[in-house]
Design a protein around this motif. Structure first.
Motif, PDB file in Angstrom:
ATOM      1  N   GLY A  36      -4.222  -1.610 -26.993  1.00 40.28           N
ATOM      2  CA  GLY A  36      -4.931  -2.690 -27.697  1.00 40.28           C
ATOM      3  C   GLY A  36      -6.200  -2.141 -28.316  1.00 40.28           C
ATOM      4  O   GLY A  36      -6.267  -0.976 -28.717  1.00 40.28           O
ATOM      5  N   ILE A  37      -7.227  -2.990 -28.391  1.00 43.59           N
ATOM      6  CA  ILE A  37      -8.481  -2.614 -29.048  1.00 43.59           C
ATOM      7  C   ILE A  37      -9.071  -1.347 -28.417  1.00 43.59           C
ATOM      8  O   ILE A  37      -9.363  -0.367 -29.108  1.00 43.59           O
ATOM      9  CB  ILE A  37      -9.481  -3.804 -28.977  1.00 43.59           C
ATOM     10  N   ALA A  38      -9.224  -1.341 -27.101  1.00 47.48           N
ATOM     11  CA  ALA A  38      -9.866  -0.196 -26.443  1.00 47.48           C
ATOM     12  C   ALA A  38      -8.923   1.005 -26.365  1.00 47.48           C
ATOM     13  O   ALA A  38      -9.313   2.128 -26.704  1.00 47.48           O
ATOM     14  CB  ALA A  38     -10.336  -0.598 -25.040  1.00 47.48           C
ATOM     15  N   GLU A  57       2.282   0.882 -24.648  1.00 47.09           N
ATOM     16  CA  GLU A  57       1.886  -0.454 -25.111  1.00 47.09           C
ATOM     17  C   GLU A  57       3.093  -1.402 -25.058  1.00 47.09           C
ATOM     18  O   GLU A  57       4.168  -1.085 -25.568  1.00 47.09           O
ATOM     19  CB  GLU A  57       1.322  -0.360 -26.539  1.00 47.09           C
ATOM     20  N   LYS A  58       2.831  -2.560 -24.465  1.00 47.23           N
ATOM     21  CA  LYS A  58       3.887  -3.561 -24.256  1.00 47.23           C
ATOM     22  C   LYS A  58       4.521  -4.019 -25.574  1.00 47.23           C
ATOM     23  O   LYS A  58       5.726  -4.122 -25.683  1.00 47.23           O
ATOM     24  CB  LYS A  58       3.217  -4.759 -23.564  1.00 47.23           C
ATOM     25  N   ARG A  65      -3.318 -13.297 -32.705  1.00 50.61           N
ATOM     26  CA  ARG A  65      -4.203 -13.619 -31.583  1.00 50.61           C
ATOM     27  C   ARG A  65      -5.469 -14.326 -32.084  1.00 50.61           C
ATOM     28  O   ARG A  65      -5.881 -14.133 -33.217  1.00 50.61           O
ATOM     29  CB  ARG A  65      -4.640 -12.331 -30.850  1.00 50.61           C
ATOM     30  N   GLY A  68     -10.993 -11.566 -30.431  1.00 49.82           N
ATOM     31  CA  GLY A  68     -11.446 -10.347 -31.111  1.00 49.82           C
ATOM     32  C   GLY A  68     -11.345 -10.426 -32.621  1.00 49.82           C
ATOM     33  O   GLY A  68     -10.714  -9.569 -33.251  1.00 49.82           O
ATOM     34  N   LEU A  70     -14.310 -11.373 -34.579  1.00 51.14           N
ATOM     35  CA  LEU A  70     -15.610 -11.114 -35.220  1.00 51.14           C
ATOM     36  C   LEU A  70     -16.211  -9.880 -34.559  1.00 51.14           C
ATOM     37  O   LEU A  70     -16.479  -9.886 -33.356  1.00 51.14           O
ATOM     38  CB  LEU A  70     -16.552 -12.324 -35.075  1.00 51.14           C
ATOM     39  N   ALA A 151       4.033  -0.997 -18.632  1.00 53.07           N
ATOM     40  CA  ALA A 151       3.698  -0.258 -17.398  1.00 53.07           C
ATOM     41  C   ALA A 151       3.924  -1.195 -16.219  1.00 53.07           C
ATOM     42  O   ALA A 151       3.516  -2.367 -16.258  1.00 53.07           O
ATOM     43  CB  ALA A 151       2.254   0.206 -17.457  1.00 53.07           C
ATOM     44  N   ASP A 313     -11.441  -4.836 -21.410  1.00 54.14           N
ATOM     45  CA  ASP A 313     -11.500  -6.056 -20.592  1.00 54.14           C
ATOM     46  C   ASP A 313     -11.017  -5.840 -19.161  1.00 54.14           C
ATOM     47  O   ASP A 313     -11.300  -6.662 -18.294  1.00 54.14           O
ATOM     48  CB  ASP A 313     -10.652  -7.165 -21.238  1.00 54.14           C
ATOM     49  N   GLY A 323     -19.285 -13.010 -29.518  1.00 52.09           N
ATOM     50  CA  GLY A 323     -18.412 -12.000 -30.136  1.00 52.09           C
ATOM     51  C   GLY A 323     -18.807 -10.582 -29.748  1.00 52.09           C
ATOM     52  O   GLY A 323     -18.915  -9.702 -30.604  1.00 52.09           O
ATOM     53  N   GLY A 325     -17.183  -8.689 -27.169  1.00 54.63           N
ATOM     54  CA  GLY A 325     -16.160  -7.946 -26.418  1.00 54.63           C
ATOM     55  C   GLY A 325     -15.724  -6.640 -27.065  1.00 54.63           C
ATOM     56  O   GLY A 325     -15.652  -5.595 -26.410  1.00 54.63           O
ATOM     57  N   MET A 326     -15.439  -6.676 -28.364  1.00 55.14           N
ATOM     58  CA  MET A 326     -14.959  -5.450 -29.020  1.00 55.14           C
ATOM     59  C   MET A 326     -16.085  -4.425 -29.125  1.00 55.14           C
ATOM     60  O   MET A 326     -15.838  -3.218 -29.079  1.00 55.14           O
ATOM     61  CB  MET A 326     -14.388  -5.769 -30.401  1.00 55.14           C
TER      62      MET A 326
HETATM   63  C1  LIG Z   1     -10.995 -16.587 -26.899  1.00 58.27           C
HETATM   64  C2  LIG Z   1     -11.587 -15.219 -27.080  1.00 58.27           C
HETATM   65  C3  LIG Z   1     -12.197 -14.907 -28.278  1.00 58.27           C
HETATM   66  C4  LIG Z   1     -12.779 -13.641 -28.443  1.00 58.27           C
HETATM   67  N1  LIG Z   1     -13.397 -13.363 -29.610  1.00 58.27           N
HETATM   68  C5  LIG Z   1     -14.025 -12.167 -29.772  1.00 58.27           C
HETATM   69  C6  LIG Z   1     -14.721 -11.870 -30.973  1.00 58.27           C
HETATM   70  O1  LIG Z   1     -14.772 -12.653 -31.913  1.00 58.27           O
HETATM   71  N2  LIG Z   1     -15.316 -10.650 -31.059  1.00 58.27           N
HETATM   72  C7  LIG Z   1     -15.261  -9.723 -30.061  1.00 58.27           C
HETATM   73  O2  LIG Z   1     -15.826  -8.635 -30.192  1.00 58.27           O
HETATM   74  N3  LIG Z   1     -14.587  -9.986 -28.920  1.00 58.27           N
HETATM   75  C8  LIG Z   1     -13.970 -11.177 -28.751  1.00 58.27           C
HETATM   76  N4  LIG Z   1     -13.270 -11.421 -27.606  1.00 58.27           N
HETATM   77  C9  LIG Z   1     -13.125 -10.342 -26.598  1.00 58.27           C
HETATM   78  C10 LIG Z   1     -12.198  -9.234 -27.114  1.00 58.27           C
HETATM   79  O3  LIG Z   1     -11.030  -9.794 -27.620  1.00 58.27           O
HETATM   80  C11 LIG Z   1     -11.875  -8.252 -25.993  1.00 58.27           C
HETATM   81  O4  LIG Z   1     -13.066  -7.851 -25.362  1.00 58.27           O
HETATM   82  C12 LIG Z   1     -11.142  -7.016 -26.514  1.00 58.27           C
HETATM   83  O5  LIG Z   1      -9.952  -7.387 -27.151  1.00 58.27           O
HETATM   84  C13 LIG Z   1     -10.860  -6.082 -25.338  1.00 58.27           C
HETATM   85  O6  LIG Z   1      -9.972  -5.053 -25.709  1.00 58.27           O
HETATM   86  P1  LIG Z   1      -8.903  -4.486 -24.667  1.00 58.27           P
HETATM   87  O7  LIG Z   1      -8.315  -3.300 -25.310  1.00 58.27           O
HETATM   88  O8  LIG Z   1      -9.500  -4.390 -23.330  1.00 58.27           O
HETATM   89  O9  LIG Z   1      -7.818  -5.644 -24.554  1.00 58.27           O
HETATM   90  P2  LIG Z   1      -6.673  -5.975 -25.600  1.00 58.27           P
HETATM   91  O10 LIG Z   1      -7.140  -5.789 -26.981  1.00 58.27           O
HETATM   92  O11 LIG Z   1      -6.182  -7.340 -25.213  1.00 58.27           O
HETATM   93  O12 LIG Z   1      -5.554  -4.898 -25.318  1.00 58.27           O
HETATM   94  C14 LIG Z   1      -4.810  -4.857 -24.138  1.00 58.27           C
HETATM   95  C15 LIG Z   1      -3.446  -4.301 -24.497  1.00 58.27           C
HETATM   96  O13 LIG Z   1      -2.750  -3.988 -23.303  1.00 58.27           O
HETATM   97  C16 LIG Z   1      -1.394  -4.317 -23.491  1.00 58.27           C
HETATM   98  N5  LIG Z   1      -0.803  -4.455 -22.163  1.00 58.27           N
HETATM   99  C17 LIG Z   1      -1.095  -5.383 -21.218  1.00 58.27           C
HETATM  100  N6  LIG Z   1      -0.383  -5.166 -20.101  1.00 58.27           N
HETATM  101  C18 LIG Z   1       0.376  -4.053 -20.348  1.00 58.27           C
HETATM  102  C19 LIG Z   1       1.321  -3.338 -19.580  1.00 58.27           C
HETATM  103  N7  LIG Z   1       1.626  -3.698 -18.333  1.00 58.27           N
HETATM  104  N8  LIG Z   1       1.921  -2.274 -20.145  1.00 58.27           N
HETATM  105  C20 LIG Z   1       1.614  -1.886 -21.411  1.00 58.27           C
HETATM  106  N9  LIG Z   1       0.733  -2.515 -22.173  1.00 58.27           N
HETATM  107  C21 LIG Z   1       0.110  -3.601 -21.650  1.00 58.27           C
HETATM  108  C22 LIG Z   1      -1.438  -5.586 -24.313  1.00 58.27           C
HETATM  109  O14 LIG Z   1      -0.209  -5.826 -24.964  1.00 58.27           O
HETATM  110  C23 LIG Z   1      -2.581  -5.296 -25.261  1.00 58.27           C
HETATM  111  O15 LIG Z   1      -2.145  -4.701 -26.467  1.00 58.27           O
HETATM  112  C24 LIG Z   1     -12.698 -12.673 -27.398  1.00 58.27           C
HETATM  113  C25 LIG Z   1     -12.083 -13.002 -26.192  1.00 58.27           C
HETATM  114  C26 LIG Z   1     -11.536 -14.262 -26.023  1.00 58.27           C
HETATM  115  C27 LIG Z   1     -10.903 -14.616 -24.707  1.00 58.27           C
END
Ligand SMILES: Cc1cc2nc3c(=O)[nH]c(=O)nc-3n(C[C@H](O)[C@H](O)[C@H](O)COP(=O)(O)OP(=O)(O)OC[C@H]3O[C@@H](n4cnc5c(N)ncnc54)[C@H](O)[C@@H]3O)c2cc1C
Length: 475
Positions: A36-38, A57-58, A65, A68, A70, A151, A313, A323, A325-326
């Motif tokens: 995902g993002i991270a 990646e799943k 979605r 994330g 802004l 995973a 996350d 906004g 989180g990213m």
């Molecule tokens: C309602 C809401 C609005 C938000 N708006 C904003 C915003 O406007 N700006 C901002 O900066 N942040 C925002 N955030 C926060 C932001 O979206 C997150 O902080 C950011 O996406 C975190 O990135 P990540 O890579 O940890 O998670 P994700 O981007 O969710 O990536 C996780 C990835 O892991 C994959 N995955 C999960 N389980 C498995 C598995 N078992 N096997 C393989 N792959 C798997 C998923 O498919 C996904 O692609 C918001 C959050 C919420 C709840």
């Protein structure tokens, strides 16, 4: 380079049995769970390092979605540092120049202040499209392998994480993958933070997301915060034709589709929105294509374990109101990635120390974003404080620019944040007490200060900043 162990080699007795397996089939330097993002950003940042990287990646298909969408200027700056800012081009992402604030029929705008004499901008974007850009960038490097699969388990040997088991998309049998370091970046509902984190997860509410088409925003290319009697509403452009609306529903019960919800959206929220977007908003409510997501508060409390690290996350969450989180995710990617680039992977001990350093240094960079997010949400849930906050920011100058520079994450100055947070409460007290303090108004003023202390104290503790009792001289 890519040698998956055949499924038949995996014992079916589960995790304990897997613990007994040896590290003999070490295929990768780094395995990233969740592209995902991270996760995708980390693979892209380390793409030129020569390290062998697998991302599992799943779902590789573009996702629709509401999270994330802004990216604050501080997040753009992090992408710049990693040489990835160009990934914000080519998919209709919109520049964001600041915020418009609305309350009780009044509104004003605060632009992001310049940083070192230069304009800074955030981006409004469709999360799914941005994620595809990050993944494409990662896989453009020959040493990055992106695998579509889920995973399902961690492999451990002598209390060291040595890889994962995953189920490739469409396959029946699981596959084992070994790596010197496994990065758990599987997002909000992480199945892999257990054992690597001692954090409690709390749901503070839900955001209901609607997508408006061809809405005319009062302040073009700005985020809009509409402060209502109920809870805040966020509005911002995510493409040249689409506008995201996020409506807060406090508490741990998610709003459910139905007549009651439609009535609430039409009759309670609709009239509070700027007139220029109402028609498109009502059309989106009518269309009924909304999504709901829980908003979490989860402080980072990582537990050190050889061979594993949390990112994004799965490590740390804050309210999405600001906004942030990213921006936290990209800051962490930059800090962890930079540590790993300096690390000799030959020794597990080196990796352990790199992860330890990452966990230590990240707090200084992410604390202001985390504290502001939930402090502001607390303010928005408190009638006197939210009024004080609106009027405080309306004064303009440093009263507006400094808090917004923290919101933008260009400044990460926690002390400045604390000063403005209490200045809002004191400003609000002044409004209540002047010109003549009645007993009732004095009580409200005192309660406002006490509420402010109660809102920020646990957040400062989470970030190990300082205790407010030391700030205020209370025991
Ligand atoms: C309602 C809401 C609005 C938000 N708006 C904003 C915003 O406007 N700006 C901002 O900066 N942040 C925002 N955030 C926060 C932001 O979206 C997150 O902080 C950011 O996406 C975190 O990135 P990540 O890579 O940890 O998670 P994700 O981007 O969710 O990536 C996780 C990835 O892991 C994959 N995955 C999960 N389980 C498995 C598995 N078992 N096997 C393989 N792959 C798997 C998923 O498919 C996904 O692609 C918001 C959050 C919420 C709840």
């Amino acid at each position: 380079m890519f040698s998956n162990i055949p499924a038949s080699a995996i014992p079916k007795q589960g995790r304990n049995a897997l613990k007994k397996k040896s590290m003999e089939n070490q295929a990768y330097d780094i395995c990233i769970v969740g592209g995902g993002i991270a996760g995708a950003a980390l693979a892209g940042y380390l793409g030129n390092s020569g390290l062998r990287i697998a991302v599992v990646e799943k779902t590789l298909a573009e996702q629709d979605r509401i999270i994330g969408e802004l990216l604050q200027p501080g997040g753009v700056e992090m992408l710049q540092k990693m040489g990835m800012e160009h990934l914000l081009d080519g998919f209709d992402a919109q520049p964001i120049h600041g915020y418009g604030l609305f309350m009780n029929g009044e509104d004003f705008r605060i632009n992001y202040p310049k940083h070192e004499g230069k304009e800074v901008t955030g981006r409004g974007l469709r999360n799914g499209k941005f994620m595809q850009r990050l993944r494409q960038h990662a896989t453009a490097h020959s040493n990055v392998t992106l695998i579509e699969g889920t995973a399902t388990d961690i492999i451990e040997h002598n209390d060291t994480i040595t890889g994962i088991v995953y189920k490739p998309k469409g396959a029946d049998e699981p596959v084992q993958l070994s790596a010197s370091l496994t990065v758990m970046s599987d997002g909000i509902f992480s199945a892999f933070r257990q054992g690597l984190s001692a954090a409690d997860k709390k749901v503070s509410g839900h955001f209901l997301g609607l997508l408006l088409h061809h809405a005319q925003l009062p302040y073009a290319n700005h985020g809009h915060v509409i402060i209502t009697d109920n809870a805040p509403v966020l509005v911002y452009p995510v493409s040249s034709t689409e506008t995201r609306v996020l409506i807060d529903f406090p508490g741990d019960v998610a709003p459910r589709k139905g007549e009651e919800l439609s009535t609430f959206l039409n009759e309670v929220i609709g009239p509070k929105l700027p007139a220029s977007i109402r028609a498109t908003y009502y059309a989106a409510v009518q269309e009924g294509k909304f999504k709901v997501m829980p908003n979490h508060l989860m402080a980072a409390k990582p537990v050190m374990k050889n061979g594993g690290v949390l990112l994004g996350d799965s490590l740390n969450m804050r309210h999405p109101l600001t906004g942030g989180g990213m921006t936290v995710a990209f800051t962490d990617v930059y800090l962890l990635g930079s540590e790993l680039l300096k690390t000799d992977f030959a020794k597990q001990e080196n990796l352990y120390n790199a992860v330890k350093r990452f966990y230590k240094i990240r707090t200084e960079q992410t604390a202001s974003i985390n504290i502001l997010a939930d402090a502001l949400y607390g303010v928005m849930r408190n009638n006197d404080l939210k009024m004080a906050c609106f009027q405080y920011l309306k004064q303009g100058g440093n009263y507006a620019e400094q808090p917004v520079s923290i919101l933008s994450a260009v400044s990460r100055d926690v002390n400045m944040l604390i000063r403005h947070f209490f200045a809002v409460a004191v400003f609000g007290m002044g409004k209540l007490l002047l010109p003549l303090p009645t007993p009732q108004r004095s009580k409200r003023a005192y309660r406002m200060l006490a509420d402010a202390v109660n809102i920020i104290s646990p957040l400062l503790k989470n970030e190990k900043v300082i205790s407010v009792s030391r700030l205020t001289g209370q025991n």
